[in-house]
Motif scaffolding. Structure first.
Motif, PDB file in Angstrom:
ATOM      1  N   ARG A  81       2.673  11.566  41.957  1.00  0.00           N
ATOM      2  CA  ARG A  81       1.494  11.980  42.715  1.00  0.00           C
ATOM      3  C   ARG A  81       1.791  13.257  43.484  1.00  0.00           C
ATOM      4  N   THR A  82       0.713  14.019  43.723  1.00  0.00           N
ATOM      5  CA  THR A  82       0.787  15.240  44.519  1.00  0.00           C
ATOM      6  C   THR A  82      -0.413  15.236  45.447  1.00  0.00           C
ATOM      7  N   TYR A 115       1.618  21.034  49.916  1.00  0.00           N
ATOM      8  CA  TYR A 115       1.474  19.761  49.212  1.00  0.00           C
ATOM      9  C   TYR A 115       2.795  19.005  49.268  1.00  0.00           C
ATOM     10  N   ARG A 116       2.693  17.703  49.111  1.00  0.00           N
ATOM     11  CA  ARG A 116       3.873  16.846  48.961  1.00  0.00           C
ATOM     12  C   ARG A 116       3.694  16.096  47.648  1.00  0.00           C
ATOM     13  N   GLU A 127      10.927  13.029  47.083  1.00  0.00           N
ATOM     14  CA  GLU A 127       9.746  13.670  47.664  1.00  0.00           C
ATOM     15  C   GLU A 127      10.007  15.172  47.688  1.00  0.00           C
ATOM     16  N   GLU A 128       9.000  15.947  47.316  1.00  0.00           N
ATOM     17  CA  GLU A 128       9.139  17.396  47.263  1.00  0.00           C
ATOM     18  C   GLU A 128       7.979  18.047  48.012  1.00  0.00           C
ATOM     19  N   THR A 129       8.222  19.232  48.547  1.00  0.00           N
ATOM     20  CA  THR A 129       7.159  19.986  49.201  1.00  0.00           C
ATOM     21  C   THR A 129       6.886  21.255  48.404  1.00  0.00           C
ATOM     22  N   LEU A 130       5.607  21.606  48.327  1.00  0.00           N
ATOM     23  CA  LEU A 130       5.168  22.773  47.566  1.00  0.00           C
ATOM     24  C   LEU A 130       4.251  23.621  48.431  1.00  0.00           C
ATOM     25  N   SER A 182       5.662  27.664  45.167  1.00  0.00           N
ATOM     26  CA  SER A 182       7.082  27.632  45.516  1.00  0.00           C
ATOM     27  C   SER A 182       7.395  26.331  46.226  1.00  0.00           C
ATOM     28  N   GLY A 183       8.645  25.904  46.093  1.00  0.00           N
ATOM     29  CA  GLY A 183       9.071  24.695  46.789  1.00  0.00           C
ATOM     30  C   GLY A 183      10.333  24.140  46.183  1.00  0.00           C
ATOM     31  N   GLN A 184      10.773  23.028  46.728  1.00  0.00           N
ATOM     32  CA  GLN A 184      11.958  22.374  46.198  1.00  0.00           C
ATOM     33  C   GLN A 184      11.528  21.397  45.122  1.00  0.00           C
ATOM     34  N   LEU A 185      12.069  21.583  43.922  1.00  0.00           N
ATOM     35  CA  LEU A 185      11.804  20.705  42.795  1.00  0.00           C
ATOM     36  C   LEU A 185      13.125  20.082  42.378  1.00  0.00           C
TER      37      LEU A 185
END
Length: 151
Positions: free
Chosen positions: A36-37, A51-52, A62-65, A79-82
């Motif tokens: 989910r996003t 977004y999370r 869990e990632e943030t975008l 951009s974000g941590q994937l």
């Protein structure tokens, strides 16, 4: 910083493809690794929107975008941590006969210095998985014969 590019043609107009991609809540519909996003900032999608997302592969995280470029209907950058990478993912959309050519550029920077030597080894597998996800975008729309007003 490892990078790669994939290109796919989607049988929909560029404005529809852009709107679908820019709604990051749609990511789980075409990316098998994302459960989910959800938005974490108020308002519509645009530069600065955050977004999370919940990733299930290769492990639950869990990632943030954040949307960093928003230029409908031609360019979207997130951009974000994937997973173990700080990533920048750009989508360039160009109208072509029969739909939209979508070019996806991905830059991956391992968040840990220990992962840097492994980066070039895992990028081909990530590129292949992303190519599969992008191909799945075509199945996110009903066939034209099922669209309202289609003959």
């Amino acid at each position: 910083m490892p990078t790669f590019q994939n290109t796919v043609t989607i049988a929909r107009p560029a404005d529809e493809v852009f709107a679908f991609l820019a709604d990051l809540g749609n990511i789980p519909k075409w990316n098998y690794a994302i459960e989910r996003t959800v938005p974490t900032s108020p308002g519509l999608a645009g530069v600065g929107a955050t977004y999370r997302q919940t990733r299930t592969i290769p492990r639950r995280s869990e990632e943030t975008l954040q949307i960093t470029v928003f230029e409908p209907p031609g360019c979207l950058t997130v951009s974000g941590q994937l997973g173990p990478f700080q990533a920048t993912t750009s989508y360039l959309l160009q109208p072509v006969t029969g739909g939209t050519q979508l070019t996806n550029d991905v830059e991956l920077d391992p968040v840990s210095a220990l992962l840097r030597p492994a980066g070039p080894l895992v990028v081909p597998r990530i590129k292949q998985a992303v190519a599969g996800n992008l191909s799945a975008l075509n199945s996110c729309w009903k066939p034209a014969a099922q669209l309202p007003g289609a003959i």
